[in-house]
Design a protein around this motif. Sequence first.
Motif, PDB file in Angstrom:
ATOM      1  N   THR A  11       9.140 -12.942 -21.214  1.00 38.09           N
ATOM      2  CA  THR A  11      10.560 -12.269 -22.339  1.00 38.09           C
ATOM      3  C   THR A  11      10.014 -12.351 -23.411  1.00 38.09           C
ATOM      4  O   THR A  11      11.408 -11.729 -24.480  1.00 38.09           O
ATOM      5  N   ILE A  12       8.858 -12.644 -24.191  1.00 35.05           N
ATOM      6  CA  ILE A  12       8.677 -12.106 -25.312  1.00 35.05           C
ATOM      7  C   ILE A  12       8.080 -10.755 -25.651  1.00 35.05           C
ATOM      8  O   ILE A  12       6.973 -10.781 -24.910  1.00 35.05           O
ATOM      9  N   PRO A  13       8.505 -10.531 -26.556  1.00 36.42           N
ATOM     10  CA  PRO A  13       8.367  -8.655 -27.135  1.00 36.42           C
ATOM     11  C   PRO A  13       7.053  -8.944 -27.131  1.00 36.42           C
ATOM     12  O   PRO A  13       6.047  -9.461 -27.729  1.00 36.42           O
ATOM     13  N   ASP A  14       5.976  -7.908 -26.292  1.00 30.82           N
ATOM     14  CA  ASP A  14       4.880  -7.570 -27.371  1.00 30.82           C
ATOM     15  C   ASP A  14       4.642  -7.281 -28.472  1.00 30.82           C
ATOM     16  O   ASP A  14       3.530  -7.943 -29.219  1.00 30.82           O
ATOM     17  N   GLU A  15       5.613  -6.274 -29.121  1.00 26.57           N
ATOM     18  CA  GLU A  15       5.413  -6.281 -30.565  1.00 26.57           C
ATOM     19  C   GLU A  15       5.042  -7.881 -31.812  1.00 26.57           C
ATOM     20  O   GLU A  15       4.253  -8.239 -32.191  1.00 26.57           O
ATOM     21  N   LEU A  16       5.436  -8.993 -30.483  1.00 29.16           N
ATOM     22  CA  LEU A  16       5.177 -10.448 -31.643  1.00 29.16           C
ATOM     23  C   LEU A  16       4.344 -10.404 -31.310  1.00 29.16           C
ATOM     24  O   LEU A  16       3.233 -11.260 -32.462  1.00 29.16           O
ATOM     25  N   VAL A  17       3.330 -10.795 -30.632  1.00 28.60           N
ATOM     26  CA  VAL A  17       2.390 -11.010 -29.790  1.00 28.60           C
ATOM     27  C   VAL A  17       1.170  -9.718 -30.652  1.00 28.60           C
ATOM     28  O   VAL A  17       0.149 -10.515 -31.872  1.00 28.60           O
ATOM     29  N   GLU A  18       1.496  -8.861 -30.853  1.00 29.66           N
ATOM     30  CA  GLU A  18       0.548  -7.278 -31.803  1.00 29.66           C
ATOM     31  C   GLU A  18       0.639  -8.209 -33.204  1.00 29.66           C
ATOM     32  O   GLU A  18      -0.631  -7.716 -33.931  1.00 29.66           O
ATOM     33  N   ALA A  19       2.402  -8.798 -33.416  1.00 26.11           N
ATOM     34  CA  ALA A  19       1.948  -8.546 -34.810  1.00 26.11           C
ATOM     35  C   ALA A  19       1.368  -9.725 -35.137  1.00 26.11           C
ATOM     36  O   ALA A  19       0.077 -10.241 -36.207  1.00 26.11           O
TER      37      ALA A  19
END
Lengths: 293, 442, 309
Positions: C191-199
């Motif tokens: 459920t961790i959004p992709d944006e966090l990983v991208e960031a």
Amino acid sequence: MRRAYFKNNWIAALVVAPQLLIIFVFFYWPASQAVYWAFTLEQPWGGGNTWIGLDNFRQVLGDPVYWQSVTASIIFALSSTVLAMGMALILALFADRQLKGYKIFRIGLIWPYAIAAPAVGLAFRFVFNPNAGLLSFVNKAMPGLWDPTLNGNQALIMVIVAGSWKLISYNFIFFLAALQSIPRSLVEAGAMDGAGVLRRMRDIQLPLLAPTFFFILVINITDSFTDSFGIIDTLTGGGPARATDLMVYKIYSDGFRGFDYSGAATQSIILMVLVIALTFVQFRYIERRVHYT
Amino acid sequence: MNIKITTLALLATTGMAGAAAAQTSFEYWYGLSGDLGNVVQETCNRFNASQSEYEIVCVGKDGYEAAVQNTIAAFRANQHPTIVQSFDAGTADLMLSGEFYPVQQMMADYDIEIDWSNYFPGISNYYAAATGELFSMPFNSSTPVYYYNEDMLAAAGIEEAPLTWEGFAEALVAIKDSGVDCPYAYAPSTWIDLEQFSMAHNIPVASNDNGYAGLDSELLFNTTQHVQHMENIQSWINDGYAHIRTAQSGLSARDSFVQGECAIFFSSIADHNTVGKIAPEGLNWEVQMIPVYEGFERHNTVVGGASLWVLSGKTEEEYRGAAAYLSFLATPESEEFWASNTGYIPVTQTGYDALIDKGFYDAAPYAGREIAIRSLTYTAPTNLTRGIRLGGFIQIRSEWTNEVGAALAGQKTMQEALDTAVERGNVILDRFARTYAGKTFP
Amino acid sequence: MIERTPILNVATHLILITGLALLLLPVWIAYVAATHDLQTVNSAPVEIWPGDQLWINVQAAWTQADFGPKFVNTFIVSVGVVVGKITIAAITAFGIVFFNHRLRMAIFWLIFITLMLPLEVRIVPTYAVAANALMPFQTILDWTGMTWLIERASGVRVDLQWNMLNSYTGLILPLIATATGTFLYRQFFLTIPDELVEAAKMDGAGPLRFLWQVLIPLSRTNIAALATIMFVYSWNQYLWPLLIITDRANYGLVVVELGNLVPDAMTTGGGVPNWHIAMAATLMVMIPPILVVIFMQRWFVRGLINTDK
């Protein structure tokens, strides 16, 4: 579905290594030996065995008593899952409304999970037995109405209720937590749009519960196939006349008690295949509908 | 050059007492639990206190099956104890594996005098080879009797507790007529209803002298008086002269007897101790030998309980220690200790005689237990009353229990039930024979 | 909520109270059984109201089972399992969710299958492994001829031994192998959004930094839930400790002692059914996990699946 990944696969290998190592040593290695036994006639004290190929499987699968056991196990698993999940969901939905006394309910509904299985079985025996337990009052009204020692169906019901008991508490923990993580703003918006409490439950809260729901579903079904041994042992011993002789109990009786290692190994493999198949089905067809983000 | 690399052995060591002295330590895994287990621990403590050469470490394993199963697991990893307490039905596999040190031979090897003929034949035959040599040491032995409520029988006009089943049936009717709703608390038990029943009547449970003579045995109990007996029990239940009382139904037969609900129940003599402890004031009860049908000559019953086996693969010092412990148990003092703290009966003639001389069985709480000895020694054992030596016997017992349960629940007739039990039991026996193909009982 | 729904409120309360009563009923019965003496507890029908023997029974149970050291042992083992489990499950789930390699699903299934073969079934061979935990590797070395090779090459004979019987390691390690924790973390990590990983990637953070500085803090409530569950699970262990611990004085665990107190129905010896003492012991054994659950539930109920990222 996904998404963004990290590139460095060596790190991935590093982090999964410890668990893989442990399960190799403590699960796969011993399990493979048990698998080997399924194809032989194993002497318990060592001293040799005879390879008989698929004969064990033929014997087990050709035994009508075994299929009785499979049916009973499936009924048990589905019933206790439905019962445990249903009740836990209802309790969680209503507890989430945070009316007065909420904290007490929350604590009270959670801690039954902490009780050891033998203790649960023993306590339930006091509740259910037809002559001396709480339900004996039912028999005073209509004698012979409640008798799980003679009536196989009643015994199965008794075992289902006892088996669901702990699961209700476990499920409740997860459902309540998931509900509480739904932002209040969403629910309030629904209220302002005129949706009643029940409607909100149906349209907003339940769909957002989906990932947890799936987790609980898989765990409940798997658990009720593999973990039900303690309850059966204390409550019915597999009876009456094999009505509650679930697959996992039969494995234990034949292997642990009856010293038939090969027969027990054969049945274990069949059980494992059944549970894997069920889980696979769940992952493939149900997880599709779960929205994670 | 051979150097062994042993890694990380420091992290964990086995839990043996780290006795640095010359004391040899050895382990004994037993199955009795609860307060019986405590008495076993006491025997170990007494042994350790009585001498300083050996130390026995006794580990309770919460049940006979767990004790044997844990021992098997340990045996396969060469971590097994020297002595294990194994129950009657669990010994066929052990016997055929040969992985034990016959006690009679062991005692002879270490020059320890034991009078083997002193053991009651009804006990020693169960644990002996075809030659009569004892494999294992009899320890906690019992035999079945029936317990009856003296007041209820007297009120029904019954002078003496019946010794025939016909007399027993009449007694049930009389007791019921005198106002007791539950004359007989019945709990299906292979040990009592099938095995001991067959012993007392000198009829076979299986061919090959109940399995002693070979591995190709077949069950026979669906053709003997046993069928008639079970049908009688079923009709008693249907007519209300007997009620099913099992622990799983909440109220065991013993408990319903103790509470004065039922007049009679069958059980091992070892329950004598328990009944004495939990019976309320005013309950007058006695025991009697199990009945026999008219037309059959009464024979001896056999032992239940468990015996102590010495396993192979241990050192000589450990064996000497085990021999010392076993002979300690065979002394009259130990027998008296065991017989007075539990409901079990002495296993030797001299032990029994010593207790009689002391007046042990003259008064409560021990009076009445000598009935069990009478039952055990009623006749010398015949080919059919030595005991039972069948493989997979626990599963066979379970088949009987399931089928009889189905019959009692009205799902089939008793003959059908017993036929099915025999059929499925024979499959088990055949499987056992194939597992040990080429071997015979020693 | 802002609305007034009196009927629904009453219904809510009723449902919750009934649920609570049903759930607590067996525990109440156990408690009552622990407060009576030998004769009362064995008579029918079952007692509904408590007696006055609680303290006596508790003392008897405590001394008979020698609970003091057992409680300490069980605590050590449970804490060990909790710490081990949390760490391993987190990093493993991390490895299968945040990397895109072909073996992801295979590894997940490998781990997941361990849930499907209960311990009762494989206990005998597992004991053999506990007696020598390096045996699998020794066997592999033997089969592939490596042992022979090494011996020829250097004169050193490899004989790996690691005896885990009667030890904390033997009690802890096999319990860490379960899959529930990894599954739970997987669900959460998904459920961790992709944006966090991208960031994180844009900031130049490596995967391990991401794990330590972003994922773990976010997983706090997950960790709390898992810790509670694993503590309870390992506290209530029976079958495995019964098998591998023979030195009960030093390494015994509480639930095994509890099993020892309960009279065995299988014996033809009929021990005295000390249910009152057994139930008193049950109550005592129940208390630590219940306390842990009550204490921890503040954290994890606040959002097993956290959304405020």
